[in-house]
Design a protein around this motif. Structure first.
Motif, mmCIF file in Angstrom:
data_model
loop_
_atom_site.group_PDB
_atom_site.id
_atom_site.type_symbol
_atom_site.label_atom_id
_atom_site.label_comp_id
_atom_site.label_asym_id
_atom_site.label_seq_id
_atom_site.Cartn_x
_atom_site.Cartn_y
_atom_site.Cartn_z
ATOM 1 N N MET A 184 -76.607 11.807 117.580
ATOM 2 C CA MET A 184 -77.801 10.005 117.589
ATOM 3 C C MET A 184 -78.606 10.977 117.575
ATOM 4 O O MET A 184 -78.470 11.543 118.008
ATOM 5 N N LEU A 185 -79.622 10.768 116.697
ATOM 6 C CA LEU A 185 -81.388 10.976 116.460
ATOM 7 C C LEU A 185 -82.417 9.670 117.145
ATOM 8 O O LEU A 185 -81.635 9.297 116.056
ATOM 9 N N ASP A 186 -82.415 9.139 118.184
ATOM 10 C CA ASP A 186 -83.536 8.590 118.099
ATOM 11 C C ASP A 186 -84.512 8.702 118.488
ATOM 12 O O ASP A 186 -85.162 9.210 119.941
ATOM 13 N N GLY A 187 -85.441 8.702 117.448
ATOM 14 C CA GLY A 187 -86.953 8.625 118.126
ATOM 15 C C GLY A 187 -87.369 10.238 117.563
ATOM 16 O O GLY A 187 -89.083 10.570 117.864
ATOM 17 N N VAL A 188 -86.205 11.192 117.050
ATOM 18 C CA VAL A 188 -86.690 12.463 116.152
ATOM 19 C C VAL A 188 -87.793 12.255 115.352
ATOM 20 O O VAL A 188 -87.173 12.506 114.225
ATOM 21 N N THR A 189 -88.867 12.691 115.831
ATOM 22 C CA THR A 189 -90.281 12.208 114.083
ATOM 23 C C THR A 189 -90.369 13.750 112.892
ATOM 24 O O THR A 189 -90.975 13.786 112.831
ATOM 25 N N ASP A 190 -90.369 14.305 114.528
ATOM 26 C CA ASP A 190 -90.883 16.467 113.837
ATOM 27 C C ASP A 190 -89.912 16.888 112.970
ATOM 28 O O ASP A 190 -88.001 17.229 113.165
ATOM 29 N N CYS B 178 -72.093 24.586 114.866
ATOM 30 C CA CYS B 178 -71.109 24.231 116.579
ATOM 31 C C CYS B 178 -70.283 23.545 116.002
ATOM 32 O O CYS B 178 -69.115 22.852 117.085
ATOM 33 N N GLY B 179 -69.422 23.277 114.493
ATOM 34 C CA GLY B 179 -68.642 22.584 114.100
ATOM 35 C C GLY B 179 -68.556 20.772 114.148
ATOM 36 O O GLY B 179 -68.074 20.104 113.754
ATOM 37 N N ALA B 180 -70.135 20.738 114.610
ATOM 38 C CA ALA B 180 -70.151 18.595 114.263
ATOM 39 C C ALA B 180 -70.050 18.247 113.112
ATOM 40 O O ALA B 180 -70.404 19.277 111.634
ATOM 41 N N GLN B 181 -69.392 17.220 112.778
ATOM 42 C CA GLN B 181 -69.411 17.019 111.268
ATOM 43 C C GLN B 181 -70.295 15.865 110.827
ATOM 44 O O GLN B 181 -70.387 15.708 109.639
ATOM 45 N N ALA B 182 -71.566 15.386 112.068
ATOM 46 C CA ALA B 182 -72.155 14.521 111.122
ATOM 47 C C ALA B 182 -73.408 14.186 112.415
ATOM 48 O O ALA B 182 -73.041 14.345 113.382
ATOM 49 N N ILE B 183 -74.857 14.240 111.437
ATOM 50 C CA ILE B 183 -75.480 13.321 112.135
ATOM 51 C C ILE B 183 -76.067 12.441 111.987
ATOM 52 O O ILE B 183 -76.203 11.099 110.802
ATOM 53 N N ILE B 184 -76.262 11.074 112.834
ATOM 54 C CA ILE B 184 -76.543 9.329 112.922
ATOM 55 C C ILE B 184 -78.111 9.653 113.019
ATOM 56 O O ILE B 184 -78.943 9.975 113.825
ATOM 57 N N ILE B 185 -79.128 8.540 112.378
ATOM 58 C CA ILE B 185 -79.850 8.649 111.956
ATOM 59 C C ILE B 185 -80.398 7.093 111.623
ATOM 60 O O ILE B 185 -79.546 6.612 111.786
ATOM 61 N N PRO B 186 -81.975 6.310 112.287
ATOM 62 C CA PRO B 186 -82.001 5.201 112.153
ATOM 63 C C PRO B 186 -82.559 4.543 111.025
ATOM 64 O O PRO B 186 -82.791 6.681 110.773
ATOM 65 N N ASP B 187 -82.463 3.731 110.049
ATOM 66 C CA ASP B 187 -83.519 3.599 109.189
ATOM 67 C C ASP B 187 -85.178 3.855 108.715
ATOM 68 O O ASP B 187 -85.992 4.061 107.876
ATOM 69 N N LYS B 188 -85.258 3.635 110.070
ATOM 70 C CA LYS B 188 -86.386 4.006 110.511
ATOM 71 C C LYS B 188 -87.027 4.640 111.579
ATOM 72 O O LYS B 188 -85.842 4.330 112.142
ATOM 73 N N GLY B 189 -88.550 5.167 112.117
ATOM 74 C CA GLY B 189 -88.410 5.776 113.541
ATOM 75 C C GLY B 189 -87.586 7.244 113.575
ATOM 76 O O GLY B 189 -87.952 7.469 114.767
ATOM 77 N N VAL B 190 -87.365 7.841 112.452
ATOM 78 C CA VAL B 190 -86.846 9.096 111.925
ATOM 79 C C VAL B 190 -87.606 9.827 110.988
ATOM 80 O O VAL B 190 -88.288 9.198 110.051
#
Length: 246
Positions: free
Chosen positions: A102-108, A122-134
């Motif tokens: 889960m990415l919180d406030g990663v803007t780059d 590394c085998g991760a299945q998903a990345i969760i991002i917010p609809d704003k601030g990313v």
């Protein structure tokens, strides 16, 4: 970077058709004074599809296109956003152990691309991002990911806190990076379904989000320089999870 006209949806009816047919939309720019039944329909469809709307002045829209935009311009997405619960169900049905980020406030966007690359390796299945601030998942993000963003599930949510609730309801533990944590990353048990929250390098994970986590961890470093790039930090954590699961 100049915006290609092909990456834009211009006008009210074209946007409604795009939303109704499931075309991935990254963001909608709406004239701040736009109103009427069609605009209300756009708002309802955007809410249903979890597409963020930004109200902007006329000059912003005119700067994007010379076409008759009718107060509406949208950016098409380069990835297909997925529903978090559906992704969880898919992972479970495949007999896999959930490993999410889960990415919180990663803007780059270059960091996001690099994180996606490490996550896939590394085998991760998903990345969760917010609809704003990313950062937007644009061409630069795709390039930085070396195509990984096309092969990993991207879940865009309107509330990271609600996403944590969904994870917990599905038996997925949530870990948060925190420089002052007592536990080192290699002391975490990552052999069970888990999601790791990575925050902005300057601000870190938001307090209300960190409070909902099950455990805090830190990445130990030698010397007095204690600042890792977020994509490097994510790579270290993901590799540790993969190592424990091998």
């Amino acid at each position: 970077m100049a915006i290609k006209q092909s990456s834009l949806v211009i006008g009210r009816q074209p946007l409604i058709e795009a939303l109704q047919t499931g075309k991935p939309i990254d963001k909608i720019l709406l004239h701040k004074n736009a109103s009427g039944d069609v605009i209300q329909q756009i708002r309802l469809l955007a809410r249903e599809k979890q597409v963020p709307i930004q109200q902007v002045p006329q000059e912003k829209l005119n700067g994007l296109t010379r076409a008759n935009h009718q107060g509406v311009v949208a950016f098409t997405a380069l990835v297909q956003y997925m529903d978090l619960q559906q992704v969880i169900d898919h992972v479970v049905s495949n007999g896999e152990l959930a490993l999410f980020l889960m990415l919180d406030g990663v803007t780059d966007v270059r960091n996001i691309g690099a994180i996606a690359r490490s996550a896939l390796c590394c085998g991760a299945q998903a990345i969760i991002i917010p609809d704003k601030g990313v950062g937007a998942l644009n061409e630069e993000a795709m390039k930085s990911s070396a195509g990984a963003l096309e092969h990993i599930h991207i879940c865009r949510v309107n509330s990271l806190l609600k996403a944590v609730d969904t994870l917990h309801l599905n038996g997925i533990q949530v870990f948060t990076s925190e420089m002052r944590a007592d536990k080192n990353v290699f002391e975490l048990d990552m052999t069970s379904p888990c999601c790791v929250i990575m925050g902005d390098e300057g601000r870190g994970v938001q307090a209300h989000l960190a409070k909902a986590a099950d455990a805090f961890f830190r990445i130990p470093m030698k010397g007095n320089f204690d600042s890792l790039n977020v994509s490097v930090a994510a790579g270290i954590v993901l590799y540790e999870a993969m190592k424990q699961r091998l």
